[in-house]
Design a protein around this motif. Structure first.
Motif, PDB file in Angstrom:
ATOM      1  N   ALA A  51      40.897  33.586  34.101  1.00 31.02           N
ATOM      2  CA  ALA A  51      42.025  32.860  34.678  1.00 31.02           C
ATOM      3  C   ALA A  51      43.289  33.715  34.654  1.00 31.02           C
ATOM      4  N   ALA A  52      43.514  34.421  33.546  1.00 31.54           N
ATOM      5  CA  ALA A  52      44.684  35.302  33.463  1.00 31.54           C
ATOM      6  C   ALA A  52      44.597  36.427  34.487  1.00 31.54           C
ATOM      7  N   MET A  53      43.388  36.972  34.679  1.00 29.09           N
ATOM      8  CA  MET A  53      43.219  38.026  35.679  1.00 29.09           C
ATOM      9  C   MET A  53      43.463  37.497  37.089  1.00 29.09           C
ATOM     10  N   ARG A  54      42.996  36.283  37.363  1.00 22.65           N
ATOM     11  CA  ARG A  54      43.252  35.693  38.683  1.00 22.65           C
ATOM     12  C   ARG A  54      44.744  35.485  38.903  1.00 22.65           C
ATOM     13  N   LEU A  55      45.438  35.006  37.889  1.00 18.35           N
ATOM     14  CA  LEU A  55      46.884  34.850  38.015  1.00 18.35           C
ATOM     15  C   LEU A  55      47.559  36.191  38.249  1.00 18.35           C
ATOM     16  N   GLY A  56      47.105  37.212  37.520  1.00 20.65           N
ATOM     17  CA  GLY A  56      47.668  38.541  37.715  1.00 20.65           C
ATOM     18  C   GLY A  56      47.417  39.054  39.119  1.00 20.65           C
ATOM     19  N   LEU A  57      46.198  38.844  39.644  1.00 20.36           N
ATOM     20  CA  LEU A  57      45.879  39.285  40.997  1.00 20.36           C
ATOM     21  C   LEU A  57      46.704  38.525  42.025  1.00 20.36           C
ATOM     22  N   GLN A  58      46.852  37.237  41.832  1.00 20.59           N
ATOM     23  CA  GLN A  58      47.666  36.457  42.765  1.00 20.59           C
ATOM     24  C   GLN A  58      49.118  36.906  42.747  1.00 20.59           C
ATOM     25  N   ALA A  59      49.634  37.176  41.550  1.00 15.01           N
ATOM     26  CA  ALA A  59      51.004  37.681  41.460  1.00 15.01           C
ATOM     27  C   ALA A  59      51.128  39.032  42.144  1.00 15.01           C
ATOM     28  N   ALA A  60      50.125  39.893  41.950  1.00 12.63           N
ATOM     29  CA  ALA A  60      50.163  41.215  42.585  1.00 12.63           C
ATOM     30  C   ALA A  60      50.124  41.086  44.101  1.00 12.63           C
TER      31      ALA A  60
ATOM     32  N   ALA B 199      50.728  43.194  38.761  1.00  9.90           N
ATOM     33  CA  ALA B 199      49.422  42.732  38.293  1.00  9.90           C
ATOM     34  C   ALA B 199      49.387  42.636  36.772  1.00  9.90           C
ATOM     35  N   LEU B 200      49.917  43.667  36.094  1.00 11.61           N
ATOM     36  CA  LEU B 200      49.936  43.634  34.629  1.00 11.61           C
ATOM     37  C   LEU B 200      50.839  42.514  34.121  1.00 11.61           C
ATOM     38  N   ALA B 201      52.024  42.399  34.719  1.00 11.92           N
ATOM     39  CA  ALA B 201      52.947  41.344  34.280  1.00 11.92           C
ATOM     40  C   ALA B 201      52.367  39.968  34.564  1.00 11.92           C
ATOM     41  N   GLY B 202      51.708  39.815  35.718  1.00 16.98           N
ATOM     42  CA  GLY B 202      51.100  38.524  36.036  1.00 16.98           C
ATOM     43  C   GLY B 202      49.992  38.160  35.067  1.00 16.98           C
ATOM     44  N   ALA B 203      49.160  39.167  34.732  1.00 17.78           N
ATOM     45  CA  ALA B 203      48.081  38.903  33.772  1.00 17.78           C
ATOM     46  C   ALA B 203      48.651  38.555  32.405  1.00 17.78           C
ATOM     47  N   TRP B 204      49.692  39.283  31.998  1.00 14.12           N
ATOM     48  CA  TRP B 204      50.315  39.014  30.689  1.00 14.12           C
ATOM     49  C   TRP B 204      50.960  37.633  30.666  1.00 14.12           C
ATOM     50  N   LEU B 205      51.726  37.318  31.723  1.00  7.30           N
ATOM     51  CA  LEU B 205      52.366  36.004  31.781  1.00  7.30           C
ATOM     52  C   LEU B 205      51.324  34.893  31.901  1.00  7.30           C
ATOM     53  N   GLY B 206      50.244  35.182  32.663  1.00  4.31           N
ATOM     54  CA  GLY B 206      49.183  34.185  32.761  1.00  4.31           C
ATOM     55  C   GLY B 206      48.534  33.926  31.409  1.00  4.31           C
ATOM     56  N   HIS B 207      48.313  35.015  30.660  1.00  7.08           N
ATOM     57  CA  HIS B 207      47.727  34.850  29.324  1.00  7.08           C
ATOM     58  C   HIS B 207      48.653  34.042  28.427  1.00  7.08           C
ATOM     59  N   ARG B 208      49.957  34.345  28.494  1.00  7.51           N
ATOM     60  CA  ARG B 208      50.916  33.583  27.675  1.00  7.51           C
ATOM     61  C   ARG B 208      50.975  32.133  28.116  1.00  7.51           C
ATOM     62  N   ALA B 209      50.914  31.899  29.420  1.00  8.74           N
ATOM     63  CA  ALA B 209      50.982  30.527  29.915  1.00  8.74           C
ATOM     64  C   ALA B 209      49.741  29.728  29.526  1.00  8.74           C
ATOM     65  N   LEU B 210      48.593  30.431  29.462  1.00 11.34           N
ATOM     66  CA  LEU B 210      47.347  29.740  29.136  1.00 11.34           C
ATOM     67  C   LEU B 210      47.109  29.635  27.636  1.00 11.34           C
TER      68      LEU B 210
END
Length: 414
Positions: free
Chosen positions: A15-24, A163-174
């Motif tokens: 899920a965090a990777m998907r969020l990162g990809l979507q942000a990218a 992508a990195l920031a999105g994955a990191w923020l996604g991980h924090r959000a989840l």
């Protein structure tokens, strides 16, 4: 880590990777639009500036000797033709000069000669002289290419960072969701494990009572068994309430003086029918001076019940519970003469879902939660649980708890 926790961790990472990809992808779309707009503005600005420069040179041309930098002039009139020295090969545009001389409208065109690009303006002056200006666009194109290259590099870097920031923020959000799911899974596992033992004891008491009633048992004995069933049922409610408190991260557990001798006696009394079913003899502390520790009586009873139940299931003939005081700490030792603990698993014995015993004699699978729960309860009371070295067969585990003020000593062991 359990299989459920591992699967959950994999899902959260995905899920965090998907969020990162979507942000990218979102950032890349924005970057592409901004870059396209910037390139359009720059190219349009360059074209306007080049057209203005060339038009001014053509309009004011009276000779070919001093045009602006990067501009060559060609003049054809009644007096003859003149050309700025250094005019690139393949120029001028003779057809445009001919059309202008015949009265054609002024022309401004882009033309590529070889690898170079030029802007060419051809116009006829009032005196009949035809003027053609040639502007070299190499500098403009080089600047445009540098801009596009820079923007492309910045866009790729921004894409990776997004992508990195999105994955990191996604991980924090989840992370709160992960914690909630872990708490839910933990509560279900704890409830299932903690309720299994008292339900087993309750079932054993009920079966014994049924046998006695069928065999015409003494009413007093039957009443004692029925009282035990009622007491075990009440303890089920207490365990559920304690589990709910443990599952609430903001709930405060009550702390009160708890007599470990009374807790041990109650646990051994409840374990009596199960021990009799396994032909195991129980021994414990005699009533004596109280040994008090601050804590939750329900939680401490859960911990000691888990150790005694574990010992009964693996013992061959005997299970013992002893109490002692040493250096301001109460020591509760539970021993059995069963197959013992695998030394290789001893360091991880109190982790969740790690089974440290030999295969149970009843063939049931052990899920490794009991000792982990004992460790958590002891830690919540400021103590711990350890495996003791025991000569000969069997296992010995010790719960260490800080004593309450005024504790007068340990109960005598029979």
């Amino acid at each position: 880590m359990s299989r459920g926790a591992t699967a959950e961790a994999v899902l959260l990472r995905r899920a965090a990777m998907r969020l990162g990809l979507q942000a990218a992808l979102l950032v890349s779309a924005i970057v592409v639009l901004l870059c396209a707009a910037a390139v359009f503005v720059v190219v349009n600005s360059q074209h306007t500036a080049a057209t203005t420069l060339l038009n001014a040179a053509v309009t004011r041309a009276d000779d070919t000797t001093d045009p602006p930098s990067g501009v060559w002039l060609v003049l054809r009139g009644p007096a003859g033709s003149a050309t700025t020295p250094g005019l690139p090969a393949g120029l001028p545009d003779s057809e445009a000069l001919t059309r202008a001389a015949a009265g054609g409208a002024p022309e401004v065109v882009d033309r590529r000669v070889g690898a170079a690009a030029y802007l060419i303006e051809t116009a006829r002056q009032h005196d009949g002289t035809v003027v053609q200006g040639v502007l070299d666009l190499s500098a403009n194109h080089a600047e445009r290419d540098r801009l596009i290259t820079t923007m492309l590099a910045c866009g790729i870097a921004g894409l990776l960072l997004a992508a990195l920031a999105g994955a990191w923020l996604g991980h924090r959000a989840l992370r709160p969701l992960s914690a909630a799911l872990a708490l839910q899974r933990r509560f279900v596992a704890d409830a299932g494990h903690e309720l299994r033992t008292p339900l087993t004891l309750l079932s054993t008491r009920a079966q014994l009572l049924r046998r006695r009633l069928r065999g015409g048992a003494d009413p007093d004995a039957a009443l004692a068994d029925a009282t035990g069933i009622v007491a075990d049922s009440a303890r089920l409610g207490e365990i559920l309430e304690d589990l709910l408190l443990a599952a609430d991260p903001v709930a405060a557990r009550s702390r009160q003086p708890v007599d470990l001798a009374e807790v041990a006696a109650a646990v051994l009394d409840a374990a009596g029918p199960a021990a009799a079913e396994h032909d195991v003899r129980l021994s414990g502390p005699e009533p004596a001076d109280p040994l008090r520790v601050p804590g939750s009586p329900v939680a401490l009873r859960r911990a000691l019940t888990a150790l005694v139940d574990n010992a009964v299931r693996h013992a061959r003939h005997e299970v013992g519970v002893t109490l002692a005081v040493r250096d301001g700490h109460a020591l509760i030792d539970v021993t059995d003469d069963g197959p013992g603990i695998d030394p290789a698993l001893a360091p991880r014995l109190f982790e969740r879902f790690v089974s440290g015993r030999a295969r149970a004699t009843d063939g049931q699978r052990r899920y490794g939660l009991g000792l982990a729960l004992v460790s958590e309860i002891a830690a919540a009371h400021g103590g711990g649980v350890t495996v003791l070295d025991r000569p000969g067969p069997g296992a010995a585990l010790r719960i260490t708890l800080p004593t309450a003020e005024g504790s007068r000593g340990a109960a005598r062991i029979r």
